[in-house]
Enzyme design. Structure first.
Site: not given
Length: 385
Positions: A232, A259, A337, A339, A354
């Protein structure tokens, strides 16, 4: 968060049976586990990353000696996770490590498996549902999209498929639409809706001069260097334009569904088998999967380094953007952030952050994309030296 069974048949009766059986087998199992753990601990000598023992001691409130004991038991559990499911086949209902990491539980629907499990150093737990039945039910739920249904996962210790929902009405709608036997299901309500940890701007890496994510692990595809991260965070063709990571281009990305993504960087850019702990570095030597109950730590550009435990495999999450399957559930906190950032157990790469719920002030739940599917799908090699 409120948890309840869909039917009057509760997990309590199953757990009582399980604990009775488990207690009966504990002495013999404990002796064998102690022997295996002692061997594993000896193998850890000189191989534990600097600072790891201190981190575990701080995270779990234990001594450094107990931290070594925990690592040893986790190593034994990882071996059993490879061996036991094939050994007891259709009756297998899951494996997990006790909260204090002094026992390894293996659930089975067949009481005749107990002697074999004790001989392996595990504490047998007799339950009603085998793992295949719970996974089949979870697969049925994967095909549903119901408002207020945030996700679902298998709770091995409770021998149940947990549905996470905004309220009882949403959970009832999921159960009714699925046709799954309610005896397999427990409902959790009151949780915050999960969301991907989208970026806020800052360091790590910036995509298209606009949003920030975190590097997972350094990889190569043939002679092309790069890194894996969350899907993502960017689409194929998006540019990594600035930040701490080397500039590059998203080569492939999957989200939702999974993801995961990988970014290629310049051919001359150096790659390190390290994870930034924000108080040092952690080396990456392999991608061996950790068992449920294992300690695990996460690194991200917003909140830095945090640790906890693995709670469940194959979590399905319903983000607003779509369904993601095959995630691993943890009680490690994270925030937007973070991620794409690294999840690691010991020196073994586990996956990329994720999303989840909560934050690093009050705590929360965070899911990560296991690294294995990214490596295999795109013929990537994890950098380990």
């Amino acid at each position: 968060m409120k948890r309840q069974r869909v039917l009057a048949v509760t997990a309590a009766s199953a757990i009582a049976t399980a604990l009775t059986l488990g207690t009966a087998g504990t002495p013999a199992s404990a002796e064998i586990l102690d022997a295996k753990a002692a061997e594993a601990r000896a193998e850890l000598t000189g191989k534990v990353a600097p600072g790891l023992v201190e981190e575990l001691a701080d995270t779990f409130g234990i001594t450094e000696s107990e931290a070594y004991d925990r690592l040893a038991v986790e190593a034994v559990a990882a071996d059993l996770l490879e061996e036991v499911p094939d050994s007891i086949e259709d009756s297998y209902a899951g494996l997990w490590i006790a909260e204090d990491a002094d026992e390894i539980f293996v659930a089975t629907t067949d009481a005749s498996d107990t002697n074999e499990l004790r001989a392996e150093g595990a504490t047998p737990v007799l339950v009603e549902h085998d793992l295949a039945a719970l996974e089949a039910a979870a697969s049925t739920l994967d095909r549903l999209a119901v408002d207020g249904h945030f996700g679902h996962y298998i709770d091995l210790a409770a021998n149940t498929l947990v549905i996470e929902a905004a309220d009882v009405e949403a959970a009832d709608a999921v159960v009714a639409a699925s046709g799954v036997d309610p005896a397999l299901i427990t409902v959790e309500t009151g949780a915050d809706a999960p969301e991907p940890y989208y970026v806020r701007g800052g360091d790590a890496y910036i995509v298209e001069n606009s949003w920030r994510c975190s590097v997972g692990f350094a990889v190569r595809r043939g002679s092309t260097p790069g890194f894996v991260t969350a899907g993502h965070c960017g689409s194929a063709g998006d540019q990594v334009t600035s930040g701490q990571a080397a500039p590059g281009t998203f080569q492939a990305s999957v989200f939702p569904g999974s993801d995961r993504a990988w970014v290629a960087v310049g051919a001359s850019e150096p790659l390190y088998n390290q994870v930034n702990m924000y108080s040092g570095t952690r080396y990456v030597y392999n991608a061996n999967q950790a068992a449920v109950g294992s300690s695990i730590c996460r690194s991200g550009s917003t909140t830095g380094w945090h640790c906890g435990t693995v709670q469940a495999f194959n979590q399905t999450v319903y983000y607003a953007e779509g369904t993601v399957r095959g995630l691993t559930r943890t009680n490690v906190c994270a925030e937007p952030g973070d991620s794409g950032g690294s999840f690691i157990t010991g020196n073994s790469a586990q996956g990329m952050t994720s999303g989840g719920s909560g934050n690093c002030s009050s705590g929360g739940t965070t899911y990560f994309q296991p690294i294995g599917p990214a490596l295999s799908a795109w013929s990537l090699t994890l950098v380990t030296s």
